[in-house]
Structures are given as structure tokens and as C-alpha cells.
Motif scaffolding. Structure first.
Motif, PDB file in Angstrom:
ATOM      1  N   SER A  92       0.751  -1.017   0.058  1.00 12.00           N
ATOM      2  CA  SER A  92       0.005  -0.069  -0.051  1.00 12.00           C
ATOM      3  C   SER A  92       0.862   1.188  -0.119  1.00 12.00           C
ATOM      4  O   SER A  92       0.679   2.118  -0.770  1.00 12.00           O
ATOM      5  N   PHE A  93       1.873   1.083   0.776  1.00  9.72           N
ATOM      6  CA  PHE A  93       2.984   2.240   0.895  1.00  9.72           C
ATOM      7  C   PHE A  93       3.387   2.735  -0.507  1.00  9.72           C
ATOM      8  O   PHE A  93       3.684   3.593  -0.843  1.00  9.72           O
ATOM      9  N   VAL A  94       4.326   1.462  -1.263  1.00  3.98           N
ATOM     10  CA  VAL A  94       4.801   1.608  -2.418  1.00  3.98           C
ATOM     11  C   VAL A  94       3.751   2.142  -3.324  1.00  3.98           C
ATOM     12  O   VAL A  94       4.033   3.234  -4.305  1.00  3.98           O
ATOM     13  N   GLY A  95       2.576   1.594  -3.379  1.00  2.99           N
ATOM     14  CA  GLY A  95       1.469   2.065  -4.299  1.00  2.99           C
ATOM     15  C   GLY A  95       0.995   3.645  -4.191  1.00  2.99           C
ATOM     16  O   GLY A  95       1.201   4.224  -5.247  1.00  2.99           O
ATOM     17  N   SER A  96       0.929   3.846  -2.977  1.00  2.00           N
ATOM     18  CA  SER A  96       0.630   5.388  -2.835  1.00  2.00           C
ATOM     19  C   SER A  96       1.829   6.271  -3.280  1.00  2.00           C
ATOM     20  O   SER A  96       1.544   7.423  -3.672  1.00  2.00           O
ATOM     21  N   SER A 115       7.565   6.592 -16.184  1.00  2.00           N
ATOM     22  CA  SER A 115       7.643   5.226 -16.323  1.00  2.00           C
ATOM     23  C   SER A 115       7.238   4.340 -15.064  1.00  2.00           C
ATOM     24  O   SER A 115       7.767   4.610 -14.186  1.00  2.00           O
ATOM     25  N   LEU A 116       6.419   3.403 -15.092  1.00  2.00           N
ATOM     26  CA  LEU A 116       5.841   2.379 -14.383  1.00  2.00           C
ATOM     27  C   LEU A 116       6.842   1.908 -13.472  1.00  2.00           C
ATOM     28  O   LEU A 116       6.850   1.927 -12.323  1.00  2.00           O
ATOM     29  N   LEU A 117       7.847   1.126 -14.459  1.00  2.00           N
ATOM     30  CA  LEU A 117       8.766   0.505 -13.743  1.00  2.00           C
ATOM     31  C   LEU A 117       9.882   1.458 -12.824  1.00  2.00           C
ATOM     32  O   LEU A 117       9.895   0.722 -11.606  1.00  2.00           O
ATOM     33  N   ALA A 118      10.195   2.530 -13.472  1.00  2.00           N
ATOM     34  CA  ALA A 118      11.052   3.427 -12.515  1.00  2.00           C
ATOM     35  C   ALA A 118      10.429   3.851 -11.400  1.00  2.00           C
ATOM     36  O   ALA A 118      10.885   3.833 -10.416  1.00  2.00           O
ATOM     37  N   GLU A 119       9.059   4.101 -11.590  1.00  2.00           N
ATOM     38  CA  GLU A 119       8.305   4.670 -10.216  1.00  2.00           C
ATOM     39  C   GLU A 119       8.166   3.402  -9.129  1.00  2.00           C
ATOM     40  O   GLU A 119       8.194   3.610  -8.063  1.00  2.00           O
ATOM     41  N   VAL A 120       7.934   2.253  -9.607  1.00  2.00           N
ATOM     42  CA  VAL A 120       7.857   1.251  -8.565  1.00  2.00           C
ATOM     43  C   VAL A 120       9.213   0.983  -7.855  1.00  2.00           C
ATOM     44  O   VAL A 120       9.262   0.694  -6.755  1.00  2.00           O
ATOM     45  N   VAL A 158      12.423   1.449  -3.068  1.00  2.00           N
ATOM     46  CA  VAL A 158      13.613   1.966  -2.543  1.00  2.00           C
ATOM     47  C   VAL A 158      13.307   2.891  -1.342  1.00  2.00           C
ATOM     48  O   VAL A 158      13.823   2.723  -0.315  1.00  2.00           O
ATOM     49  N   LEU A 159      12.257   4.007  -1.666  1.00  2.00           N
ATOM     50  CA  LEU A 159      12.101   5.145  -0.655  1.00  2.00           C
ATOM     51  C   LEU A 159      11.567   4.479   0.467  1.00  2.00           C
ATOM     52  O   LEU A 159      11.881   4.736   1.748  1.00  2.00           O
ATOM     53  N   VAL A 160      10.494   3.820   0.389  1.00  2.00           N
ATOM     54  CA  VAL A 160       9.884   2.993   1.354  1.00  2.00           C
ATOM     55  C   VAL A 160      10.700   2.158   2.363  1.00  2.00           C
ATOM     56  O   VAL A 160      10.487   2.122   3.740  1.00  2.00           O
ATOM     57  N   MET A 161      11.639   1.558   1.499  1.00  2.00           N
ATOM     58  CA  MET A 161      12.659   0.660   2.380  1.00  2.00           C
ATOM     59  C   MET A 161      13.626   1.624   3.340  1.00  2.00           C
ATOM     60  O   MET A 161      13.932   1.356   4.285  1.00  2.00           O
ATOM     61  N   ILE A 184      -4.299  10.899  -9.848  1.00  2.00           N
ATOM     62  CA  ILE A 184      -3.243  10.083  -9.647  1.00  2.00           C
ATOM     63  C   ILE A 184      -2.046  10.331 -10.643  1.00  2.00           C
ATOM     64  O   ILE A 184      -2.436  10.954 -11.882  1.00  2.00           O
ATOM     65  N   GLN A 185      -1.114   9.899 -10.300  1.00  2.00           N
ATOM     66  CA  GLN A 185      -0.036  10.064 -11.202  1.00  2.00           C
ATOM     67  C   GLN A 185      -0.104   8.934 -12.623  1.00  2.00           C
ATOM     68  O   GLN A 185      -0.445   7.712 -12.406  1.00  2.00           O
ATOM     69  N   LYS A 186      -0.045   9.719 -13.794  1.00  2.00           N
ATOM     70  CA  LYS A 186       0.007   8.721 -15.048  1.00  2.00           C
ATOM     71  C   LYS A 186       1.126   8.120 -15.357  1.00  2.00           C
ATOM     72  O   LYS A 186       2.272   8.565 -15.152  1.00  2.00           O
ATOM     73  N   LEU A 187       0.919   6.878 -15.517  1.00  2.00           N
ATOM     74  CA  LEU A 187       2.185   5.984 -15.628  1.00  2.00           C
ATOM     75  C   LEU A 187       1.958   4.920 -16.966  1.00  2.00           C
ATOM     76  O   LEU A 187       0.882   4.840 -17.074  1.00  2.00           O
ATOM     77  N   ALA A 188       3.257   4.735 -17.521  1.00  2.00           N
ATOM     78  CA  ALA A 188       3.170   4.059 -18.753  1.00  2.00           C
ATOM     79  C   ALA A 188       4.305   3.016 -18.677  1.00  2.00           C
ATOM     80  O   ALA A 188       5.261   3.273 -18.099  1.00  2.00           O
ATOM     81  N   ILE A 189       4.173   2.040 -19.378  1.00  2.00           N
ATOM     82  CA  ILE A 189       5.375   1.217 -19.584  1.00  2.00           C
ATOM     83  C   ILE A 189       5.502   0.903 -21.121  1.00  2.00           C
ATOM     84  O   ILE A 189       4.460   0.857 -21.719  1.00  2.00           O
TER      85      ILE A 189
END
Length: 149
Positions: free
Chosen positions: A17-21, A33-38, A43-46, A89-94
Motif C-alpha cells: 500500500s505504501f509503495v503504491g501510494s 515510467s511505471l517500472l522506474a516509479e515502482v 527503495v524510498l519505502v525501504m 493520480i500519477q499517470k504511468l506508462a510502460i
């Protein structure tokens, strides 16, 4: 046993939930980029969890899966609240190249894993690497509720 399983499930839910938010929190009007954001959100959450564990030690709170789960869930709920309130929400693309590169890296990783860490060699790697020290340190944190060293 059931309580421990519940706490572990709560941790997984709080973490995701935290990573997704963080990933979906609106940052720019452009597609990211979806991959870069995830990856960056993970890393930020960790890092947030590591800092929170240090703060817990300073204020004498036990550092365990339950406390870190709550620490992850609180900002997650705040961020989800802002996302829902803004209705944005943030627009994400892959891209295809990201999908292809992840697939290739996964195949290479699995090939290396199967050749270097074969079943015959796995016991020597399990007992002769630094991972044992990390496991002992992590278990020490879980048992004592304090971050040492």
C-alpha cells in the motif's frame, strides 16, 4: 501462530500500500515510467523503514514487524487520502522496451542462479557467505526489539 501470520500479512499489505501510494501520488502532469516509479518507490519505502527503525530505537519502541507495519500504514493512508481528495493520480506508462528488458534480465538472472548456485553447491553458499551474519543480525533485531550496531 495465527497472530504471527496476521501480522506478516498486515506487513505485506502495508508495504504494498505504501509503495503504491508513493508511486501513484501525483508528481507531474507527464506520464512517468511505471517500472522506474515502482522501483524508486520501493527503495524510498525501504529507506523510510530503516530510518523509522532507528527512530523507534531512540524512543525505546520495539522494532518488529508489527511496529514497522504500522509505521508503513500511517503515511500510506495519508497519501491515499490526499490522492482520493484530489481525485488525481500519477499517470504511468510502460514501454515495450521495458517489458523486453525485464524479461531478458529475469531469464539471465534465473540462468545464472541455476548454474552458479546449483543444488549441489547450495549448502556451501548457504553456510559460507555473509548472508548468515545478516540473518543473525535481523533475528537479533526481531528478538530484542532493538537495532544494534
Amino acid at each position: 501462530m495465527a497472530v504471527e501470520l496476521g501480522i506478516r500479512l498486515f506487513f505485506i499489505i502495508a508495504f504494498i500500500s505504501f509503495v503504491g501510494s508513493v508511486a501513484l501520488f501525483p508528481k507531474t502532469e507527464e506520464k512517468l515510467s511505471l517500472l522506474a516509479e515502482v522501483l524508486m518507490s520501493t527503495v524510498l519505502v525501504m529507506c523510510f523503514g530503516a530510518v523509522a527503525a532507528g527512530v523507534c530505537k531512540i524512543i525505546k519502541l520495539p522494532v518488529n514487524v508489527g511496529t514497522i507495519s504500522v509505521i508503513y500504514m500511517v503515511p500510506s493512508l495519508v497519501l491515499w487520502g490526499v490522492i482520493i481528495a484530489k481525485k488525481k493520480i500519477q499517470k504511468l506508462a510502460i514501454s515495450k522496451i521495458e517489458i523486453i528488458s525485464v524479461a531478458i534480465l529475469s531469464i539471465v538472472f534465473m540462468a545464472v542462479e541455476l548454474t552458479v548456485f546449483s543444488y549441489e553447491m547450495r549448502p556451501s553458499y548457504n553456510y559460507n557467505t555473509d548472508a548468515g551474519n545478516h540473518l543473525a543480525s535481523a533475528l537479533g533485531i526481531v528478538r530484542t526489539g532493538e537495532v544494534s550496531g
